[in-house]
Scaffold this active site. Structure first.
Site, short mmCIF file in Angstrom:
data_model
loop_
_atom_site.label_atom_id
_atom_site.label_comp_id
_atom_site.label_asym_id
_atom_site.label_seq_id
_atom_site.Cartn_x
_atom_site.Cartn_y
_atom_site.Cartn_z
CB CYS A 95 -0.98 0.00 1.17
SG CYS A 95 -0.25 0.05 2.82
CG HIS A 107 -4.77 -0.04 3.85
ND1 HIS A 107 -3.90 -0.66 2.98
CD2 HIS A 107 -5.88 0.26 3.12
CE1 HIS A 107 -4.46 -0.75 1.78
NE2 HIS A 107 -5.66 -0.20 1.84
CD GLU A 110 -7.95 -0.82 -1.15
OE1 GLU A 110 -7.52 -0.60 -0.01
OE2 GLU A 110 -9.00 -1.46 -1.39
#
Length: 377
Positions: free
Chosen positions: A289, A340, A352
């Site tokens: 990420c 994240h 993402e």
């Protein structure tokens, strides 16, 4: 600090014994349905205007000509807000805790000392006698109710690193856990205005003991943009939703970053991967990420650090209700240490690299629990 409270005519009760976690789980945010129909994010609050009106009310104005967005009954609500702030000051609760308390009371009762609510909920915070918060008479005492809220909040591990809505929910256990976010800006303005009316409160505990990571939570109300991405329907993993184009008014550097990130769609996630060759045979060239964010912005000539833990301190904090294409949004973990990160694309969409076994993809922002948002341009 007890003298501060005494000076405004409130009497503090003796310290209370808390009987465990179960006693804290009192919430009845459902009562908000009976205490006003406002919904939405108050993110354009004029703090100076709020301060002026708060001063007018506390100086004895009737409230008839006082207009504060979100407060329908300022003559009743502002004094209750002052009691909450005064109680927090007397207990040495940091400024952020006072803001959390105000936001909670705004959501639960609209800062009114209600004698009704969902089931047996009562008072400013809609605390329930059956859940161990006290007798009905005690809960209807604004000072008692405020003390109980603060003492429950202070028992929440890591509350100062949480967003306002996370901390409020940790105390209230509401059926509407995201609802507190909409009141953060108004509550901040109220706390600032009210605290100035007390002597010797110019430097708050937060100033003396700044909380690590609190900056990353500042300004993130938890409200989401007006478009939540649901209009695109189900988005096949690794594909661009039909009809989506990078917004024309996006910053040119954001357009470059988004365009590069979109060229990585469908490539497999790799924890620790550098994202320097996502389409190549070496798994460590694929993206996780944070490396997706780093490399996307590298192609727009903007240098980002490598991990979510450090990227959450890049640029400046922005409200999730005012996101622009290219903004980084963070979820999982805590606001100061998120696990994240994704990039907002506009139109309620986020790109993402989600997790092991999943490809780089586009998801609607409605599926995100936003802890923090940063603008790196």
């Amino acid at each position: 600090m007890k003298a501060v409270a005494a000076g405004i005519g409130v009497v503090f009760l003796s310290p209370l014994l808390l009987a465990g976690t179960a006693m804290m789980m009192a919430s009845s945010a459902e009562a908000v349905q009976t205490s006003g129909s406002f919904s939405g994010c108050l993110t354009d609050i004029d703090s100076d205007e709020v301060a002026k009106h708060v001063t007018d009310i506390l100086d004895g104005a009737s409230g008839k000509d006082v207009h504060i967005e979100g407060l329908d009954l300022p003559a009743e609500q502002v004094p209750n807000a002052r009691t909450i702030v005064a109680t927090g000051i007397s207990l040495d609760v940091p400024r952020k805790g006072q803001i959390i308390a105000l936001a909670t009371a705004m959501q639960e009762s609209r800062l009114r000392n209600l004698n009704y609510g969902d089931r047996d909920s009562l008072g400013l915070f809609q605390q329930r006698p059956s859940q161990g918060w006290g007798t009905a008479q005690q809960i209807r005492d604004p000072v008692y109710a405020s003390e109980r809220f603060y003492k429950a909040l202070l028992k929440v591990n890591g509350w100062q690193q949480m967003t306002v809505t996370q901390a409020a929910q940790a105390v209230q256990a509401s059926g509407y856990p995201d609802a507190y976010a909409q009141w953060e800006d108004l509550s901040t303005a109220l706390q600032t205005a009210i605290a100035k009316t007390f002597p010797s409160t110019g430097k708050d505990k937060d100033d003396k003991e700044p909380d690590k990571g609190e900056e990353s939570a500042t300004g993130t109300t938890g409200c989401t943009p007006s478009k939540d991405g649901s209009g695109f329907g189900r988005i096949p993993e690794g594909s661009v939703p039909k009809g989506y184009k990078i917004p024309k008014d996006a910053d040119p550097r954001a357009r470059k970053a988004l365009d590069w990130a979109m060229h990585q769609l469908g490539t497999q996630y790799q924890w620790g991967g550098s994202c320097t060759a996502a389409h190549g045979p070496d798994p460590m060239g694929r993206c996780d990420c944070s490396s997706l964010m780093q490399q996307a912005y590298a192609h727009a000539s903007i240098a980002l650090t490598r991990t979510t833990y450090t990227q959450v301190n890049e640029g400046k904090a922005v409200s999730p209700s005012h996101l622009q294409p290219g903004d980084l949004i963070f979820s999982r973990g805590t606001a100061s240490r998120p696990e994240h990160v994704g990039m907002y694309m506009g139109e309620g969409l986020v790109i993402e690299a989600p997790r092991t076994g999943k490809p780089v993809r586009i998801t609607p922002i409605k599926d995100w629990d936003i802890l923090a948002a940063r603008r790196v341009l």
